[in-house]
Design an enzyme around this catalytic site. Structure first.
Site, PDB file in Angstrom:
ATOM      1  N   ASP A  80       0.858  -1.185   0.000  1.00 34.22           N
ATOM      2  CA  ASP A  80       0.000   0.000   0.000  1.00 34.22           C
ATOM      3  C   ASP A  80       0.893   1.232   0.000  1.00 34.22           C
ATOM      4  O   ASP A  80       1.993   1.208   0.556  1.00 34.22           O
ATOM      5  CB  ASP A  80      -0.875   0.009   1.263  1.00 34.22           C
ATOM      6  CG  ASP A  80      -2.027  -0.984   1.175  1.00 34.22           C
ATOM      7  OD1 ASP A  80      -2.145  -1.664   0.137  1.00 34.22           O
ATOM      8  OD2 ASP A  80      -2.806  -1.071   2.139  1.00 34.22           O
ATOM      9  N   ASP A 105       0.388   3.896   1.647  1.00 37.79           N
ATOM     10  CA  ASP A 105       0.317   4.661   2.899  1.00 37.79           C
ATOM     11  C   ASP A 105       1.009   3.967   4.061  1.00 37.79           C
ATOM     12  O   ASP A 105       0.838   4.364   5.209  1.00 37.79           O
ATOM     13  CB  ASP A 105      -1.149   4.964   3.238  1.00 37.79           C
ATOM     14  CG  ASP A 105      -2.025   3.703   3.239  1.00 37.79           C
ATOM     15  OD1 ASP A 105      -1.479   2.607   3.423  1.00 37.79           O
ATOM     16  OD2 ASP A 105      -3.241   3.835   3.042  1.00 37.79           O
ATOM     17  N   TRP A 164     -13.500  -1.781  -2.285  1.00 36.53           N
ATOM     18  CA  TRP A 164     -12.696  -2.082  -1.101  1.00 36.53           C
ATOM     19  C   TRP A 164     -12.985  -3.465  -0.512  1.00 36.53           C
ATOM     20  O   TRP A 164     -14.143  -3.863  -0.374  1.00 36.53           O
ATOM     21  CB  TRP A 164     -12.951  -1.015  -0.033  1.00 36.53           C
ATOM     22  CG  TRP A 164     -12.021  -1.109   1.137  1.00 36.53           C
ATOM     23  CD1 TRP A 164     -10.827  -0.449   1.298  1.00 36.53           C
ATOM     24  CD2 TRP A 164     -12.204  -1.916   2.303  1.00 36.53           C
ATOM     25  NE1 TRP A 164     -10.253  -0.805   2.489  1.00 36.53           N
ATOM     26  CE2 TRP A 164     -11.073  -1.708   3.138  1.00 36.53           C
ATOM     27  CE3 TRP A 164     -13.188  -2.806   2.734  1.00 36.53           C
ATOM     28  CZ2 TRP A 164     -10.918  -2.332   4.364  1.00 36.53           C
ATOM     29  CZ3 TRP A 164     -13.022  -3.442   3.961  1.00 36.53           C
ATOM     30  CH2 TRP A 164     -11.905  -3.190   4.762  1.00 36.53           C
ATOM     31  N   GLU A 213      -9.749  -8.733  -1.289  1.00 32.49           N
ATOM     32  CA  GLU A 213      -8.706  -9.240  -2.205  1.00 32.49           C
ATOM     33  C   GLU A 213      -7.498  -9.787  -1.456  1.00 32.49           C
ATOM     34  O   GLU A 213      -6.859 -10.742  -1.898  1.00 32.49           O
ATOM     35  CB  GLU A 213      -8.316  -8.155  -3.220  1.00 32.49           C
ATOM     36  CG  GLU A 213      -7.266  -7.130  -2.799  1.00 32.49           C
ATOM     37  CD  GLU A 213      -7.648  -6.264  -1.601  1.00 32.49           C
ATOM     38  OE1 GLU A 213      -8.853  -6.065  -1.371  1.00 32.49           O
ATOM     39  OE2 GLU A 213      -6.738  -5.792  -0.908  1.00 32.49           O
ATOM     40  N   ASP A 214      -7.205  -9.199  -0.276  1.00 34.98           N
ATOM     41  CA  ASP A 214      -6.072  -9.672   0.521  1.00 34.98           C
ATOM     42  C   ASP A 214      -6.377 -11.043   1.137  1.00 34.98           C
ATOM     43  O   ASP A 214      -5.528 -11.936   1.171  1.00 34.98           O
ATOM     44  CB  ASP A 214      -5.697  -8.648   1.603  1.00 34.98           C
ATOM     45  CG  ASP A 214      -6.908  -8.132   2.377  1.00 34.98           C
ATOM     46  OD1 ASP A 214      -8.056  -8.349   1.940  1.00 34.98           O
ATOM     47  OD2 ASP A 214      -6.715  -7.520   3.452  1.00 34.98           O
ATOM     48  N   MET A 256       0.723   4.110   9.387  1.00 38.18           N
ATOM     49  CA  MET A 256      -0.127   4.304   8.210  1.00 38.18           C
ATOM     50  C   MET A 256      -0.504   5.783   8.134  1.00 38.18           C
ATOM     51  O   MET A 256      -0.928   6.366   9.137  1.00 38.18           O
ATOM     52  CB  MET A 256      -1.406   3.454   8.280  1.00 38.18           C
ATOM     53  CG  MET A 256      -2.188   3.458   6.962  1.00 38.18           C
ATOM     54  SD  MET A 256      -3.870   2.835   7.086  1.00 38.18           S
ATOM     55  CE  MET A 256      -3.623   1.092   6.893  1.00 38.18           C
ATOM     56  N   HIS A 281      -6.040   8.525   6.478  1.00 43.51           N
ATOM     57  CA  HIS A 281      -6.853   8.807   5.298  1.00 43.51           C
ATOM     58  C   HIS A 281      -8.273   8.319   5.509  1.00 43.51           C
ATOM     59  O   HIS A 281      -8.521   7.458   6.359  1.00 43.51           O
ATOM     60  CB  HIS A 281      -6.261   8.124   4.058  1.00 43.51           C
ATOM     61  CG  HIS A 281      -6.267   6.618   4.137  1.00 43.51           C
ATOM     62  ND1 HIS A 281      -7.381   5.862   3.883  1.00 43.51           N
ATOM     63  CD2 HIS A 281      -5.296   5.742   4.474  1.00 43.51           C
ATOM     64  CE1 HIS A 281      -7.089   4.582   4.045  1.00 43.51           C
ATOM     65  NE2 HIS A 281      -5.830   4.476   4.412  1.00 43.51           N
ATOM     66  N   ARG A 287     -11.938   6.887   3.364  1.00 41.11           N
ATOM     67  CA  ARG A 287     -12.192   5.988   2.235  1.00 41.11           C
ATOM     68  C   ARG A 287     -12.228   6.809   0.956  1.00 41.11           C
ATOM     69  O   ARG A 287     -12.852   7.867   0.898  1.00 41.11           O
ATOM     70  CB  ARG A 287     -13.526   5.282   2.480  1.00 41.11           C
ATOM     71  CG  ARG A 287     -13.913   4.165   1.555  1.00 41.11           C
ATOM     72  CD  ARG A 287     -13.072   2.917   1.573  1.00 41.11           C
ATOM     73  NE  ARG A 287     -12.514   2.452   2.825  1.00 41.11           N
ATOM     74  CZ  ARG A 287     -13.182   1.752   3.748  1.00 41.11           C
ATOM     75  NH1 ARG A 287     -14.430   1.462   3.599  1.00 41.11           N
ATOM     76  NH2 ARG A 287     -12.576   1.329   4.827  1.00 41.11           N
TER      77      ARG A 287
HETATM   78  C1  UD2 Z   1      -6.663  -2.382   3.905  1.00 43.82           C
HETATM   79  C2  UD2 Z   1      -5.431  -3.253   3.640  1.00 43.82           C
HETATM   80  C3  UD2 Z   1      -5.078  -3.136   2.150  1.00 43.82           C
HETATM   81  C4  UD2 Z   1      -6.230  -3.624   1.291  1.00 43.82           C
HETATM   82  C5  UD2 Z   1      -7.482  -2.821   1.657  1.00 43.82           C
HETATM   83  C6  UD2 Z   1      -8.737  -3.377   1.022  1.00 43.82           C
HETATM   84  C7  UD2 Z   1      -3.966  -3.451   5.561  1.00 43.82           C
HETATM   85  C8  UD2 Z   1      -2.941  -2.833   6.395  1.00 43.82           C
HETATM   86  N1  UD2 Z   1      -4.366  -2.789   4.464  1.00 43.82           N
HETATM   87  O1  UD2 Z   1      -6.246  -1.053   3.666  1.00 43.82           O
HETATM   88  O2  UD2 Z   1      -3.910  -3.878   1.856  1.00 43.82           O
HETATM   89  O3  UD2 Z   1      -6.414  -4.995   1.454  1.00 43.82           O
HETATM   90  O4  UD2 Z   1      -7.740  -2.795   3.069  1.00 43.82           O
HETATM   91  O5  UD2 Z   1      -8.747  -3.198  -0.335  1.00 43.82           O
HETATM   92  O6  UD2 Z   1      -4.427  -4.540   5.820  1.00 43.82           O
HETATM   93  N2  UD2 Z   1      -5.448   3.161  -3.267  1.00 43.82           N
HETATM   94  C9  UD2 Z   1      -5.156   4.329  -3.980  1.00 43.82           C
HETATM   95  N3  UD2 Z   1      -6.183   5.136  -4.353  1.00 43.82           N
HETATM   96  C10 UD2 Z   1      -7.471   4.868  -4.063  1.00 43.82           C
HETATM   97  C11 UD2 Z   1      -7.756   3.707  -3.311  1.00 43.82           C
HETATM   98  C12 UD2 Z   1      -6.723   2.880  -2.922  1.00 43.82           C
HETATM   99  O7  UD2 Z   1      -3.990   4.628  -4.269  1.00 43.82           O
HETATM  100  O8  UD2 Z   1      -8.351   5.654  -4.444  1.00 43.82           O
HETATM  101  C13 UD2 Z   1      -4.355   2.207  -2.961  1.00 43.82           C
HETATM  102  C14 UD2 Z   1      -3.330   2.756  -1.983  1.00 43.82           C
HETATM  103  O9  UD2 Z   1      -2.084   2.164  -2.260  1.00 43.82           O
HETATM  104  C15 UD2 Z   1      -3.901   2.293  -0.676  1.00 43.82           C
HETATM  105  C16 UD2 Z   1      -4.384   0.886  -1.038  1.00 43.82           C
HETATM  106  O10 UD2 Z   1      -4.886   1.027  -2.361  1.00 43.82           O
HETATM  107  O11 UD2 Z   1      -2.958   2.305   0.364  1.00 43.82           O
HETATM  108  C17 UD2 Z   1      -5.422   0.283  -0.095  1.00 43.82           C
HETATM  109  O12 UD2 Z   1      -6.532   1.151   0.057  1.00 43.82           O
HETATM  110  P1  UD2 Z   1      -6.877   1.858   1.468  1.00 43.82           P
HETATM  111  O13 UD2 Z   1      -5.628   2.422   2.018  1.00 43.82           O
HETATM  112  O14 UD2 Z   1      -8.009   2.776   1.269  1.00 43.82           O
HETATM  113  O15 UD2 Z   1      -7.385   0.634   2.330  1.00 43.82           O
HETATM  114  P2  UD2 Z   1      -7.115   0.274   3.884  1.00 43.82           P
HETATM  115  O16 UD2 Z   1      -6.231   1.255   4.544  1.00 43.82           O
HETATM  116  O17 UD2 Z   1      -8.399  -0.011   4.519  1.00 43.82           O
HETATM  117 MN    MN Z   2      -4.682   2.528   3.945  1.00 45.00          MN
END
Ligand code: UD2
Ligand code: MN
Length: 350
Positions: free
Chosen positions: A201, A203, A263, A266-267, A293, A296, A298
């Site tokens: 990711d 972030d 969202w 996939e992981d 992290m 941010h 959604r």
């Molecule tokens: C969690 C997971 C992430 C992924 C996601 C579900 C952890 C620590 N992280 O992150 O790996 O499985 O849930 O999809 O378990 N991104 C963009 N632009 C966008 C949207 C996403 O660049 O408009 C990329 C970016 O690299 C981001 C990543 O996708 O860090 C995951 O998206 P998130 O940060 O919104 O999701 P998060 O923090 O819930």
């Molecule tokens: Mn994130």
């Protein structure tokens, strides 16, 4: 009298010289002091970062390495392998995201030690692994800048032969993190014989450089203890955030599924694929595998998709036909910056 004038002249010359040196060192246009390499569009029309980069002037410096290679008759003897435990690691790191950093400022800091496309390898030994770092991306420029600022020095100290690939989803259709990862794998392999893939990711920044970005016998989960979750693992099956697979391991699971739009899930599906194919996962010690992290909300067009959770129940059914072997996409643009390679793609969102 003459002597006095000479002394005055000498003193004022010294003063001017000092002022000029101080100006150079503190100049806002740090490229005067730290020259960086130019960015280059390999394919496409410079649309993604165009706006952001157009106002950035990047100074050209001569490509010394190529000249040296052409003039020396003998190929350089192979270097010894790098030590298993890199010697220049420092342990816990100070990481903060309050400081405003521009991409050009980061280029000025790091550009002169990197090769075009965000590539680097140790100058004095042969790296143990060739590592491609794949970052799924859309509209997170600020996060990317922090990530590049912190990660390049860490990866260098870890003595990796590495490249950074930012896979940008073109357009504003539903985000597909998993498909971007598959694309990054395929595209990075077109460029270099990578043997290890980091899926990260944008972030997540490690706060200890002993957490090695290196693959192992089993797929590896690095983001074990994240500040957002009070430095605790959210679940024993967690595999999101930062995960590593060798080329063979990734091929064995047929990559990620391409069908997780929006969202979530996939992981977990990738975790299931690893288990279905008879592997298990490894993790570094939670005391070392610590991350911050960047805060941010959604993102737009990456809303929770309830269908994704249902799909994670069907991994075993889908693994054969959904993944690297069914991947469709179009590359819109490849941009070579000194800090990264940006590949902008149409993922054919529904
Ligand atoms: C969690 C997971 C992430 C992924 C996601 C579900 C952890 C620590 N992280 O992150 O790996 O499985 O849930 O999809 O378990 N991104 C963009 N632009 C966008 C949207 C996403 O660049 O408009 C990329 C970016 O690299 C981001 C990543 O996708 O860090 C995951 O998206 P998130 O940060 O919104 O999701 P998060 O923090 O819930
Ligand atoms: Mn994130």
């Amino acid at each position: 009298m003459k002597k006095k004038i000479t002394i005055i002249l000498a003193l004022s010359a010294l003063f001017t010289l000092t002022c000029f040196t101080v100006f150079l060192l503190h100049s806002k246009d740090a490229s005067l002091v730290f020259p960086s390499l130019p960015q280059q569009v390999v394919k496409g029309s410079r649309r993604v970062f165009g706006k952001m980069m157009d106002h950035i002037r990047v100074k050209k410096i001569p490509d010394v390495s190529r000249k040296t290679a052409a003039t020396s008759a003998q190929p350089a003897p192979p270097l010894d392998p790098c030590p298993d435990s890199p010697l220049s690691l420092v342990g816990p790191l100070l990481v903060e995201f309050e400081t405003i950093r521009s991409l050009q400022w980061v280029r000025n800091q790091l550009g002169s030690v990197l090769q075009q496309g965000g590539r680097h390898k140790p100058p004095d030994c042969t790296a143990r692994q060739k590592v491609a770092v794949i970052i799924p991306f859309r509209n997170r420029y600020e996060h990317l800048t922090h990530w590049l600022y912190y990660l390049h020095p860490v990866l260098m100290r870890q003595q990796l032969d590495y490249g950074v690939y930012v896979i940008n989803q073109d357009g504003d259709g539903a985000f597909n993190r998993a498909k971007l990862m598959n694309i990054g794998f395929v595209e990075a392999l077109k460029e270099y014989d990578y043997d290890c893939f980091v899926f990260s990711d944008v972030d997540l920044v490690p706060i200890d450089d002993r957490n090695l970005y290196r693959c192992s016998d089993h797929p590896r989960h690095l983001s074990v203890a994240i500040d957002k979750f009070n430095y605790r693992l959210s679940s024993v099956t967690a595999f999101g955030g930062v995960s590593l697979l060798t080329k063979e391991q990734f091929l064995k699971v047929n990559g990620f599924s391409n069908t997780f739009w929006g969202w979530g899930g996939e992981d977990d599906d990738l975790y299931n694929r690893i288990i279905v194919r008879g592997m298990s996962i490894t993790r570094p010690d939670a005391g070392i595998a610590k991350y911050k992290m960047i805060k941010h909300g959604r993102d737009l067009h990456n809303e929770v998709n309830p269908e994704n959770a249902v799909k994670t129940q069907k991994t075993a059914e889908n693994i054969e036909t959904d993944g690297l072997n069914s991947l469709n996409f179009t590359v819109k643009e490849i941009l070579k910056d000194v800090l990264f390679t940006l590949i902008s793609v149409d993922v054919q969102a529904p």
